[in-house]
Design an enzyme around this catalytic site. Structure first.
Site, PDB file in Angstrom:
ATOM      1  N   ARG A 237      -4.951   4.290  10.619  1.00 32.86           N
ATOM      2  CA  ARG A 237      -4.455   3.053  10.065  1.00 32.86           C
ATOM      3  C   ARG A 237      -5.408   3.078   8.822  1.00 32.86           C
ATOM      4  NH1 ARG A 237      -3.696  -3.341  10.499  1.00 32.86           N
ATOM      5  NH2 ARG A 237      -2.342  -3.523   8.959  1.00 32.86           N
ATOM      6  N   HIS A 238      -4.689   2.829   7.830  1.00 31.96           N
ATOM      7  CA  HIS A 238      -5.323   2.495   6.328  1.00 31.96           C
ATOM      8  C   HIS A 238      -6.373   1.523   6.674  1.00 31.96           C
ATOM      9  CE1 HIS A 238      -2.903  -1.230   5.882  1.00 31.96           C
ATOM     10  NE2 HIS A 238      -1.903  -0.438   6.199  1.00 31.96           N
TER      11      HIS A 238
ATOM     12  N   HIS B 183      -0.133   3.978   9.083  1.00 30.37           N
ATOM     13  CA  HIS B 183      -0.006   2.636   9.064  1.00 30.37           C
ATOM     14  C   HIS B 183      -0.184   2.323  10.447  1.00 30.37           C
ATOM     15  CE1 HIS B 183       1.939   2.503   5.185  1.00 30.37           C
ATOM     16  NE2 HIS B 183       2.356   3.707   5.417  1.00 30.37           N
TER      17      HIS B 183
END
Length: 618
Positions: free
Chosen positions: A360-361, A545
């Protein structure tokens, strides 16, 4: 409704007076009898000191006066070396195949399933256990014959019928006396007696679990005990979390937690909670409130149970040594202690070739400063300025208005630091990243860029921007696909973009408010495309995400997709830079989820500080 049913069970019960010697000191301290009795039961009726400590911890517990009793169960549990071997299996099976239902509870054979008992009558259960145990002590088997049985959803030891009949008689005698003397409705177990090793696992893990189970020698020295446990019946269907760090509330509706605290969390109550937070009830204090989810980890259901009494069956003098032997579905298999769990795992790891790391970012600005973050950073004439040190020093240039960043926010400065730190950790572990893919969201491209900088691979490995990696579009607040930065704009901003890459999904193919089924289908198609396009050995890094971790890795590992409601609850628990790692087992033509190559990144909140209002405030 459920709470009303609990009260209905106990509302008409007659409350007697316990003769417990532990109760009198509590009454002398001024505690009401029913509350003192509740404290004793909650601590296993061991010492007055334990009960006093519990009462002080629960001084603000809103349910302290509630008349709801505990639930009790009677288990037959192994101890000694057999117990240690079973715990080794628990640990290795969880590491290799993930958590299954068996991990929620310690190794045991169920004698009597959960039943309720009034607090003031619990001591009667202790007496009954001792009396029934004494009457069966000579007929208890000197050793227990365990036969390994396996199916696509169950793995465990079955008990020999003749020995199981002794256990059933013991359980029936306990249930009969408990029903008569303690006014409890106790049902002895009548099913095939068994000791579960794994339950509700994925069928493709069956072979691995069987190999690990064959390393258990059921002939290991063991002393069996009949143990009485209790649990809080209000939280039976809740998840249990364990606090990793202390958290001091900053608002009145937040929960104070200490490291090691256990928290009950109802998944059905989390839908309206802010991202990164959960609402739960402390097992230690009984208080309820919000707490940061990244301060916790999943605990086991039985971690909150209380052990009351046990009866030890002393069979050492009657036991005789036997050849270590385990049966799989009735077929005998010799066990060599040299064939350890490590040997099994090394054989499995020999087939590993490629790997996929889905990430995930990092922390984005609106996650810290809210959806209106851009308004805080614009001057009257529309120019950007840094209103807080956690805002980026500048924003990349876009042909359209800076308003586009509201729907496509950048990383915060902490998010940039997080990403670079993960890259440095991967470099330290000598992880070879051969390919990098990113969602078109700016925060994902930035995360990929800074991870590569930490890996010292920038500009050697270029970022392939794949629109198919964008999150479930139903979650877009604007109900429209964001206007992402173009390839030209990303290059102008010095992002290391692979301009030769041809996307599998076009931006125009992303549909606003797509169905969950369409999102799962898109994720499955894009991960197949990525793994097919990257045949070389090494790690394929995918920056996406929170939803990417499940939708991509489950599809890759051949696991069924989650229910949409469960999926949403799961995604809420994934922090910034959360990771999943899949390794290819080429000989078996499959991918398997394993532990990521680096540890997780956890940190606390740092709130806005105004020295004038804080230090100078009267």
């Amino acid at each position: 409704m459920a709470e009303a049913q609990l009260y209905a069970k106990v509302a008409n019960k007659h409350r007697g007076r316990s003769s417990s010697a532990l109760l009198e000191p509590l009454l002398a301290k001024g505690f009401p009898a029913h509350i003192a009795q509740k404290a004793l039961v909650a601590t296993g009726q061991k010492t007055t000191e334990d009960a006093v400590k519990w009462l002080h911890s629960h001084c603000n517990d809103p349910s302290l006066d509630d008349p709801i009793p505990q639930e009790y169960a009677l288990y037959l549990c192994p101890t000694g070396r057999l117990h240690s071997r079973l715990q080794d299996f628990w640990k290795e099976s969880k590491r290799q195949c993930g958590k299954n239902r068996a991990h929620e509870v310690f190794p045991h054979i169920t004698l009597c399933d959960f039943f309720t008992c009034e607090d003031q009558k619990v001591e009667l259960l202790y007496d009954i256990l001792k009396r029934v145990g004494d009457s069966f002590s000579q007929s208890f088997p000197p050793s227990i014959s365990l036969t390994l049985h396996a199916s696509p959803s169950y793995l465990g030891f079955f008990i020999d019928d003749s020995q199981a009949n002794v256990f059933k008689s013991f359980a029936a005698a306990f249930a009969s006396e408990a029903s008569a003397l303690a006014d409890c409705h106790v049902k002895p177990s009548l099913k095939q007696f068994h000791l579960t090793l794994a339950h509700r696992f994925y069928p493709h893990h069956q072979k691995t679990l069987e190999q690990l189970a064959k390393c258990i020698n059921p002939g290991e020295p063991c002393q069996w005990v009949a143990a009485l446990y209790s649990r809080d019946m209000r939280f039976v269907y809740y998840q249990t979390l364990r606090a990793l760090f202390q958290y001091k509330p900053q608002n009145i509706d937040e929960l104070m937690i200490n490291a090691g605290d256990l928290i009950y969390v109802n998944p059905a109550q989390q839908s309206d909670v802010s991202e990164g937070w959960v609402i739960g009830t402390s097992h230690r204090t009984g208080c309820r409130g919000f707490l940061p989810e990244n301060y916790t980890e999943r605990a086991h259901e039985a971690d909150t149970w209380v052990k009351h009494r046990e009866y030890v069956f002393d069979t050492a003098s009657r036991s005789s040594p036997k050849e270590p032997n385990v049966r799989l579905n009735g077929e005998a298999h010799n066990l060599s202690m040299s064939r350890s769990v490590t040997n099994v795992l090394s054989l499995q790891n020999a087939a590993l070739r490629r790997a996929v790391l889905v990430m995930r970012h990092g922390e984005r600005v609106d996650q810290v400063f809210g959806k209106s973050w851009l308004q805080q950073c614009l001057t009257a004439d529309g120019k950007y300025y840094r209103a807080d040190l956690n805002f980026p020093s500048s924003l990349p240039r876009q042909k359209d208005s800076m308003k586009q960043f509201e729907c496509d926010p950048p990383l915060s400065c902490c998010g940039i630091f997080q990403s670079r730190l993960i890259g440095e950790a991967l470099l330290e572990q000598e992880v070879t990243v051969s390919y990098v893919y990113s969602s078109p969201a700016l925060r994902c491209v930035q995360t990929a860029q800074h991870v590569l900088q930490g890996l010292k691979l920038n500009p050697k490995v270029r970022i392939r921007v794949e629109p198919g990696l964008f999150e479930w579009t139903k979650w877009e607040a604007s109900r429209a696909i964001p206007n992402f930065m173009t390839m030209a704009e990303l290059l102008e901003a010095s992002y290391n973009i692979d301009t030769s890459y041809r996307t599998h999904f076009s931006l125009s193919s992303l549909v606003p408010s797509e169905s969950y089924e369409d999102y799962v289908s898109r994720s499955s198609a894009v991960i197949k495309h990525i793994t097919s396009a990257c045949p070389s050995k090494g790690v394929i890094l995918i920056v996406g995400h929170g939803s990417s971790l499940a939708s991509l890795t489950r599809a890759l590992a051949g696991l069924p997709s989650r229910d949409s409601g469960d999926f949403a609850q799961m995604v809420r628990k994934i922090p910034s830079l959360g990771m999943c790692f899949c390794e290819e087992q080429k000989e078996e033509n499959k991918w398997q989820m394993v532990n990521p190559p680096v540890k997780t990144l956890t940190h606390g909140a740092n709130t806005v500080f105004d020295w004038r209002n804080t230090i100078l405030e009267d």
